[in-house]
Structure formats: structure tokens, C-alpha cells
Motif scaffolding. Structure first.
Motif, short mmCIF file in Angstrom:
data_model
loop_
_atom_site.label_atom_id
_atom_site.label_comp_id
_atom_site.label_asym_id
_atom_site.label_seq_id
_atom_site.Cartn_x
_atom_site.Cartn_y
_atom_site.Cartn_z
N GLU A 81 4.20 -2.76 -7.75
CA GLU A 81 5.30 -2.52 -6.82
C GLU A 81 6.25 -1.44 -7.33
O GLU A 81 6.94 -0.78 -6.54
CB GLU A 81 6.08 -3.80 -6.55
CG GLU A 81 6.74 -4.41 -7.77
CD GLU A 81 7.47 -5.69 -7.45
OE1 GLU A 81 8.72 -5.65 -7.43
OE2 GLU A 81 6.81 -6.72 -7.21
N LYS A 85 6.07 2.48 -3.73
CA LYS A 85 7.36 2.19 -3.10
C LYS A 85 7.76 3.40 -2.23
O LYS A 85 7.32 4.53 -2.47
CB LYS A 85 8.42 1.91 -4.16
CG LYS A 85 8.58 3.01 -5.20
CD LYS A 85 9.50 2.58 -6.33
CE LYS A 85 9.60 3.66 -7.41
NZ LYS A 85 10.46 3.23 -8.53
N LEU A 161 3.34 -1.14 0.98
CA LEU A 161 4.38 -1.24 -0.03
C LEU A 161 5.17 0.07 -0.15
O LEU A 161 6.35 0.06 -0.49
CB LEU A 161 3.78 -1.59 -1.39
CG LEU A 161 3.26 -3.03 -1.56
CD1 LEU A 161 2.54 -3.18 -2.89
CD2 LEU A 161 4.40 -4.03 -1.47
N ILE A 219 7.67 -5.67 3.04
CA ILE A 219 7.40 -5.21 1.68
C ILE A 219 7.70 -6.32 0.68
O ILE A 219 6.91 -6.57 -0.24
CB ILE A 219 8.23 -3.94 1.36
CG1 ILE A 219 7.64 -2.74 2.10
CG2 ILE A 219 8.24 -3.67 -0.15
CD1 ILE A 219 8.48 -1.47 1.97
#
Length: 245
Positions: A81, A85, A161, A219
Motif C-alpha cells: 500500500e 497509492k 489502490l 482503498i
């Protein structure tokens, strides 16, 4: 640990040498890819455990080998993550991976070519390292998924994501993360609907109708579902299962 495509061959070698083994299944539709039904069955019959990485693979294995259900174990993959992003400033970019169902992607791009607003551009993701993929996805707004019978297609998760709308095929396994609002499923081969959906979402974005707050909520959901902590918990559970054996 034996890969599912080579299970029949390598399981026999392991049994002949008295070696215990686990079959790691990364694709529920690749089980019979390199061997016939009988030799594959024998490999799974003698496995200590059978591991998999998605709900769809688990369902495939239980369908194929219901008598071995007690030794089928679900693991969880994690996605970085901190790498995948959204960029602070998104651009009007549509991304896709040409190596996935090239005929389908070419058709879709041809279908929308004359209708695509001049303010938008299409960017193929190819010949990039992981960092390059992440940077490209972080800037784009739409990702086209051409997944085909995936064990667990990671690119659509990574794109989501990175703050993209995901349009296209689930690859079956993708149904476990295909959340409303951010993901838009198209039946495999429905090129016209695929093209119409892309143009419709572009219009929504250009007119300011799209709810990017909902994407932020999705997300967070995906980060929790595919977190390193969850992956580690699964591996610890696997060790416990082996100790019981």
C-alpha cells in the motif's frame, strides 16, 4: 512446496523419495495444464496440505477434490500500500496491460479511438519494473482489466489502490475484491459494452459527477483485505496446520 502446474510430475518424485509435500495452487484453472486427470488426482491425494490464495481457487479445489476439503487451506496475499497509492495530482490517463488478452484490448481501443476526448490519453503498461508500474498507475484515472481466468489478478487491485476506476473483466477470482463504485464489471468478450462503459465514466469524470470520496473508502477496505498482517496470520496458521500433521 509444489506449484500446481507441475504437481503430478514433482509429487511422484517426492513420494518416491519419501518427501512430504504441499501443493501451492495459484490458479484454479491451471490444475490440469501439464498432466492428465488421474495423475493430478494422485498428487493431490498424497499431499500433506493444499494451499491457495483466493476464494475462487478454493471453490475450484473443493469442487474438484471434495474428499480433500479438510486439507485445503486458504492463504492471503498482500499488496504494498505504500507503493501503490494515488498521486497528489491525477491526469486524464487510461492504463492497461497489452500482454493480457491482446486481441480484446486492441478491439476496445479501436472501438473508442474516434470517440475519446482529446484531453484523454491511453498509456500501455509494459516493459516496466514494479516502481514504474506503480508510478504510472498513481497518475492514471482509469485502468482497463483484461484478466482471463486468474488465480488472483493483482494488477486490478494495485490499480484500485492507486486510485483508479477499474473497468473490465474480473478473471473470476477478482469477484472477491470487485467492490461497487470503483470496479465496473464487463462480461468477457463484450467489447461494445466495455467501450461504452469507458466513455460513460470519462464523461462522468469530466463533468465532475464522479465521487472520489467513495474511492478513498474502497482503498481502505482493500488495504485491510490484502494487508501484510493478514498474510502473516495465514502463514502462521499454515505452520500450525503442519504441526498438527
Amino acid at each position: 512446496m509444489i506449484h500446481e502446474m507441475w504437481a503430478a510430475r514433482e509429487a511422484k518424485i517426492a513420494r518416491d523419495k519419501g518427501i512430504r509435500y504441499i501443493i501451492q495452487v495459484q490458479g484454479g484453472y491451471d490444475v490440469f495444464r501439464k498432466a492428465d486427470v488421474d495423475s493430478v488426482y494422485s498428487a493431490y491425494q498424497h499431499a500433506e496440505l493444499i494451499t491457495c490464495v483466493s476464494d475462487d481457487i478454493y471453490a475450484c479445489l473443493v469442487f474438484l477434490f471434495p474428499e480433500f476439503e479438510q486439507k485445503i487451506y486458504r492463504l492471503h496475499l498482500s499488496v504494498e500500500e505504500d507503493l501503490f497509492k494515488p498521486a497528489e495530482h491525477k491526469e486524464n490517463i487510461i492504463t492497461y496491460m497489452p500482454r493480457k488478452l491482446e486481441k480484446h484490448s486492441t478491439l476496445v481501443l479501436n472501438f473508442i479511438a474516434r470517440k475519446l476526448p482529446s484531453s484523454w490519453k491511453i498509456f500501455p503498461i509494459q516493459n516496466m519494473n514494479q516502481q514504474g508500474v506503480a508510478e504510472t498507475l498513481s497518475k492514471s484515472k482509469i485502468f482497463l482489466s483484461f484478466s482471463e481466468l486468474e488465480g488472483l489478478g493483482l494488477p486490478p487491485i494495485e490499480a484500485a489502490l492507486a486510485g483508479n476506476l477499474v473497468i473490465g473483466y474480473t478473471g473470476q477470482a477478482g469477484k472477491e475484491y470487485w467492490v461497487d463504485g470503483q470496479f465496473h464489471e464487463v462480461n468477457c468478450g463484450d467489447i461494445r459494452t466495455f467501450s461504452e462503459t469507458i466513455l460513460s465514466k470519462i464523461k462522468e469524470i469530466d463533468n465532475g459527477y464522479f465521487d472520489f470520496i467513495e474511492i478513498k473508502e474502497n482503498i481502505t477496505t482493500l488495504q485491510n483485505k490484502y494487508s501484510p498482517a493478514k498474510e502473516l496470520d495465514g502463514l502462521r496458521g499454515l505452520v500450525d496446520q503442519l504441526k498438527k500433521g
